[in-house]
Design a protein around this motif. Structure first.
Motif, PDB file in Angstrom:
ATOM      1  N   CYS A  70      50.039  38.770 -11.007  1.00 56.92           N
ATOM      2  CA  CYS A  70      51.264  38.819 -10.203  1.00 56.92           C
ATOM      3  C   CYS A  70      52.445  39.329 -11.030  1.00 56.92           C
ATOM      4  CB  CYS A  70      51.568  37.435  -9.640  1.00 56.92           C
ATOM      5  SG  CYS A  70      50.379  36.873  -8.401  1.00 56.92           S
ATOM      6  N   LEU A  71      52.585  38.829 -12.259  1.00 54.30           N
ATOM      7  CA  LEU A  71      53.659  39.324 -13.119  1.00 54.30           C
ATOM      8  C   LEU A  71      53.438  40.795 -13.472  1.00 54.30           C
ATOM      9  CD1 LEU A  71      54.184  36.297 -15.530  1.00 54.30           C
ATOM     10  CD2 LEU A  71      55.630  36.990 -13.615  1.00 54.30           C
ATOM     11  N   TRP A  72      52.185  41.162 -13.681  1.00 52.72           N
ATOM     12  CA  TRP A  72      51.858  42.561 -13.974  1.00 52.72           C
ATOM     13  C   TRP A  72      52.271  43.457 -12.815  1.00 52.72           C
ATOM     14  CZ3 TRP A  72      48.686  45.944 -11.383  1.00 52.72           C
ATOM     15  CH2 TRP A  72      48.416  47.159 -12.039  1.00 52.72           C
ATOM     16  N   ARG A  73      51.993  43.027 -11.578  1.00 50.34           N
ATOM     17  CA  ARG A  73      52.378  43.842 -10.414  1.00 50.34           C
ATOM     18  C   ARG A  73      53.882  44.032 -10.365  1.00 50.34           C
ATOM     19  NH1 ARG A  73      48.510  40.869  -6.096  1.00 50.34           N
ATOM     20  NH2 ARG A  73      46.597  42.014  -6.510  1.00 50.34           N
ATOM     21  N   ILE A  74      54.636  42.972 -10.622  1.00 50.52           N
ATOM     22  CA  ILE A  74      56.094  43.101 -10.626  1.00 50.52           C
ATOM     23  C   ILE A  74      56.517  44.117 -11.685  1.00 50.52           C
ATOM     24  CG2 ILE A  74      58.265  41.898 -11.116  1.00 50.52           C
ATOM     25  CD1 ILE A  74      56.930  39.358  -9.920  1.00 50.52           C
ATOM     26  N   ARG A  75      55.936  44.026 -12.878  1.00 50.50           N
ATOM     27  CA  ARG A  75      56.277  44.957 -13.958  1.00 50.50           C
ATOM     28  C   ARG A  75      55.942  46.396 -13.579  1.00 50.50           C
ATOM     29  NH1 ARG A  75      53.806  46.524 -19.119  1.00 50.50           N
ATOM     30  NH2 ARG A  75      52.104  45.074 -18.811  1.00 50.50           N
ATOM     31  N   MET A  76      54.782  46.606 -12.963  1.00 50.73           N
ATOM     32  CA  MET A  76      54.394  47.957 -12.566  1.00 50.73           C
ATOM     33  C   MET A  76      55.326  48.510 -11.494  1.00 50.73           C
ATOM     34  SD  MET A  76      51.846  48.900 -14.435  1.00 50.73           S
ATOM     35  CE  MET A  76      52.724  47.962 -15.703  1.00 50.73           C
ATOM     36  N   LEU A  77      55.746  47.652 -10.565  1.00 52.03           N
ATOM     37  CA  LEU A  77      56.645  48.120  -9.511  1.00 52.03           C
ATOM     38  C   LEU A  77      58.038  48.414 -10.070  1.00 52.03           C
ATOM     39  CD1 LEU A  77      55.459  45.819  -6.605  1.00 52.03           C
ATOM     40  CD2 LEU A  77      55.220  48.290  -6.746  1.00 52.03           C
ATOM     41  N   LEU A  78      58.486  47.608 -11.024  1.00 49.61           N
ATOM     42  CA  LEU A  78      59.762  47.915 -11.686  1.00 49.61           C
ATOM     43  C   LEU A  78      59.699  49.278 -12.364  1.00 49.61           C
ATOM     44  CD1 LEU A  78      60.729  44.528 -13.405  1.00 49.61           C
ATOM     45  CD2 LEU A  78      62.065  45.736 -11.669  1.00 49.61           C
ATOM     46  N   ALA A  79      58.596  49.525 -13.055  1.00 46.53           N
ATOM     47  CA  ALA A  79      58.456  50.777 -13.805  1.00 46.53           C
ATOM     48  C   ALA A  79      58.243  51.983 -12.905  1.00 46.53           C
ATOM     49  CB  ALA A  79      57.296  50.657 -14.795  1.00 46.53           C
ATOM     50  N   SER A  80      57.682  51.758 -11.719  1.00 46.26           N
ATOM     51  CA  SER A  80      57.308  52.874 -10.839  1.00 46.26           C
ATOM     52  C   SER A  80      58.350  53.183  -9.778  1.00 46.26           C
ATOM     53  CB  SER A  80      55.972  52.560 -10.147  1.00 46.26           C
ATOM     54  OG  SER A  80      54.968  52.294 -11.097  1.00 46.26           O
ATOM     55  N   ALA A  81      59.324  52.307  -9.606  1.00 40.71           N
ATOM     56  CA  ALA A  81      60.282  52.454  -8.509  1.00 40.71           C
ATOM     57  C   ALA A  81      61.059  53.761  -8.587  1.00 40.71           C
ATOM     58  CB  ALA A  81      61.246  51.273  -8.498  1.00 40.71           C
ATOM     59  N   VAL A  82      61.293  54.267  -9.791  1.00 39.45           N
ATOM     60  CA  VAL A  82      62.078  55.502  -9.937  1.00 39.45           C
ATOM     61  C   VAL A  82      61.369  56.705  -9.308  1.00 39.45           C
ATOM     62  CG1 VAL A  82      63.262  54.744 -12.025  1.00 39.45           C
ATOM     63  CG2 VAL A  82      61.075  55.927 -12.220  1.00 39.45           C
ATOM     64  N   ALA A  83      60.068  56.572  -9.055  1.00 41.75           N
ATOM     65  CA  ALA A  83      59.310  57.704  -8.510  1.00 41.75           C
ATOM     66  C   ALA A  83      59.465  57.843  -6.993  1.00 41.75           C
ATOM     67  CB  ALA A  83      57.831  57.559  -8.865  1.00 41.75           C
TER      68      ALA A  83
END
Length: 203
Positions: A70-83
């Motif tokens: 769950c924390l990993w998903r949040i981190r990935m979405l934070l990192a990917s949101a700029v796309a």
């Protein structure tokens, strides 16, 4: 960020420190020691709580792996949101996933093995505001929903305009887990390119 955290109830902050502390210790430890050999006693001692306290937060040790997801998903979405959304988001999401696997390969393979055993790790868990702030130090993390992987892929595939979204979701999930397994830990330097090729073929 400090002000946001301080404004939260003390009980929530204390609970978050234990949960994030347990997670942080596991993330560090699992790259050196197989998950089966990391004991609850060790994890609890690392954050100075009792074993019963550990179990009040996580009913069993495997639930801590689910918490990591769950924390990993949040981190990935934070990192990917700029796309943005659609195809570009999916490419960025898989790029960021490749980086996270290269940075922590043992965690990835332990989680994949537990999922294969039917561990049920992918169910979203509730992650409090205090946990999000402690784990990421970014107020943007407060707004991110812990979306199941299939639902996340479905949304962006629909934005991308694919005709057969269910088949594309299955293909992306298959590659998401299967490509790192096919490469193995010794060839993870090829993962980013292999993931990008896979997403490009699907989307």
């Amino acid at each position: 960020m400090t002000d946001l955290l301080a404004a939260l109830p003390l009980r929530e902050r204390k609970r978050a420190r234990v949960r994030v502390g347990l997670w942080s210790h596991l993330v560090d430890r699992i790259e050196k020691t197989p998950f089966a050999e990391v004991s609850v006693k060790e994890l609890a001692a690392a954050v100075e709580v009792s074993e019963p306290t550990f179990f009040s937060h996580f009913p069993n040790k495997a639930d801590l792996l689910g918490y990591h997801i769950c924390l990993w998903r949040i981190r990935m979405l934070l990192a990917s949101a700029v796309a943005g959304e659609g195809r570009e988001f999916l490419l960025r999401f898989f790029d960021e996933t490749a980086k996270s696997i290269v940075d922590g390969p043992r965690m990835w393979f332990e989680i994949t093995a537990e999922i294969a055993r039917g561990g049920g790790l992918c169910a979203p868990q509730e992650i409090s505001a205090a946990e999000r702030l402690l784990a990421f130090g970014d107020p943007a993390a407060l707004e991110i929903a812990v979306t199941p992987q299939a639902d996340l892929f479905e949304h962006h595939l629909r934005v991308a305009g694919l005709a057969d979204v269910p088949a594309a979701v299955t293909a992306l999930l298959t590659g998401f887990y299967g490509v790192p397994l096919a490469l193995g830990e010794g060839r993870l330097d090829q993962l980013a390119d292999a993931y990008r090729d896979h997403v490009t073929r699907v989307v």
